[in-house]
Design a protein around this motif. Sequence first.
Motif, mmCIF file in Angstrom:
data_model
loop_
_atom_site.group_PDB
_atom_site.id
_atom_site.type_symbol
_atom_site.label_atom_id
_atom_site.label_comp_id
_atom_site.label_asym_id
_atom_site.label_seq_id
_atom_site.Cartn_x
_atom_site.Cartn_y
_atom_site.Cartn_z
ATOM 1 N N THR A 264 0.717 -1.212 -0.036
ATOM 2 C CA THR A 264 0.001 0.015 0.033
ATOM 3 C C THR A 264 0.813 1.255 -0.040
ATOM 4 O O THR A 264 1.820 1.278 0.460
ATOM 5 N N ILE A 277 -6.031 -0.691 6.784
ATOM 6 C CA ILE A 277 -5.943 -0.621 5.684
ATOM 7 C C ILE A 277 -5.441 -1.730 4.851
ATOM 8 O O ILE A 277 -4.153 -2.003 5.549
ATOM 9 N N CYS A 281 -3.125 -1.102 -1.570
ATOM 10 C CA CYS A 281 -3.891 0.219 -1.750
ATOM 11 C C CYS A 281 -3.129 1.435 -2.029
ATOM 12 O O CYS A 281 -1.941 1.297 -2.001
ATOM 13 N N ASP A 296 -8.249 -4.546 0.533
ATOM 14 C CA ASP A 296 -7.152 -4.619 -0.373
ATOM 15 C C ASP A 296 -7.616 -3.991 -1.834
ATOM 16 O O ASP A 296 -8.712 -4.269 -2.150
ATOM 17 N N ALA A 298 -7.885 -1.054 -2.828
ATOM 18 C CA ALA A 298 -8.760 0.078 -2.842
ATOM 19 C C ALA A 298 -7.979 1.416 -3.144
ATOM 20 O O ALA A 298 -6.579 1.361 -2.678
ATOM 21 N N LYS A 299 -8.527 2.315 -4.007
ATOM 22 C CA LYS A 299 -7.929 3.632 -4.169
ATOM 23 C C LYS A 299 -8.906 4.734 -3.828
ATOM 24 O O LYS A 299 -9.910 4.769 -4.092
ATOM 25 N N GLN A 312 -12.989 -4.578 -1.115
ATOM 26 C CA GLN A 312 -12.049 -4.793 -2.142
ATOM 27 C C GLN A 312 -12.019 -3.921 -3.483
ATOM 28 O O GLN A 312 -13.198 -4.111 -3.869
ATOM 29 N N LYS A 315 -12.931 2.225 -5.646
ATOM 30 C CA LYS A 315 -12.268 3.553 -5.913
ATOM 31 C C LYS A 315 -13.263 4.953 -5.626
ATOM 32 O O LYS A 315 -14.315 4.727 -6.082
#
Length: 357
Positions: A264, A277, A281, A296, A298-299, A312, A315
């Motif tokens: 991440t 978190i 990511c 896991d 993610a943005k 998961q 965005k």
Amino acid sequence: MKALILSGGKGTRLRPLTYTGAKQLVPVANKPILWYGIEGIVAAGITDIGIIISPETGEEVKAKTGNGDRFGAKITYILQEQPAGLAHAVKVAQPFLGDSPFIMYLGDNLIQSDLGLFLEKFSAQAVDALILLRPVANPSAFGVAKVDESGRVLQLIEKPKVPPSNLALVGIYYFANTIHNAIANIQPSPRGELEITDAIQYLIDDQKRVEACQLEGWWLDTGKKDDLLEANRIILDTCLESSVLSEVDDESKIIGRVQIGAGTKIVNCTIRGPVMIGSNCYLEHCYIGPYSSIADGAKLVDVDLDHSVILQGAKVVGIHQRIVDSVIGQRAQLTLAPQRPKALRFMIGDDSQIELA
């Protein structure tokens, strides 16, 4: 001793998340709800576990949970073709259960207490059933028990209009093999299901020993969004340990208990724990407030987030207003057009795409 975990049902109270997945696989602190039950059962010394699955979500449960190796258990999957009641699930599972005593665990429940403590009492007293009870403010929404001073159960009623007590049945039961005969002798309820409360009442009426224990600590039924968020809050509050396994730049601030997975990247963010978190990511220009979990992949960019669950691969970009009390599904995309609303609250299902204009 065996275990039977119920992981079927349609999860209507958690839609739209459960249109595309099993409610028992929705994560709490980045772990599927179902897995907490499996881990608790294994910790109590029970490793032969049957899991009831439905035609709609069974393959997903099997694919994600596996054969039990990761838990130190052996898992057998049992298909329940129709959601015809908890007692019906036991009936379907009878070939797996045989004559063994067993614990029955509803897969969307979480408890703080050690299951092994109740197992010891069940085994020592040689009762036909041991049920767990918890005082609640709204007993009409639950199965409710009437008990005597010694803890012996006198009566069970499913969702009574006039409750005999405020003691709700927690979704965890310990049964001797006599429950199978009880189930064979009950009829479907007015809603067309074989009710486990009716089967336990049959044991009581047949002079079998049915005892109760009052549950200490928290009990969480994660069937609704707010329940899911509360479960996430409590697990993060009580179980989270700080661990940062990834890249955090010098402009970022990590405050309190925060867990960040490998791979991440954190850029110019403030993260105030307890926060979890996941791995791989990407977070940039974000404030992540307490009691949030981000799964896991993610943005999040330009996001102010608090007391929320991001699943998961989701965005979330360009949301300058604070997002609170929200659940955002797997691979969902949430972006903001130039005009900005004043307040935002969401429950967004898997694969959604939302632009706020």
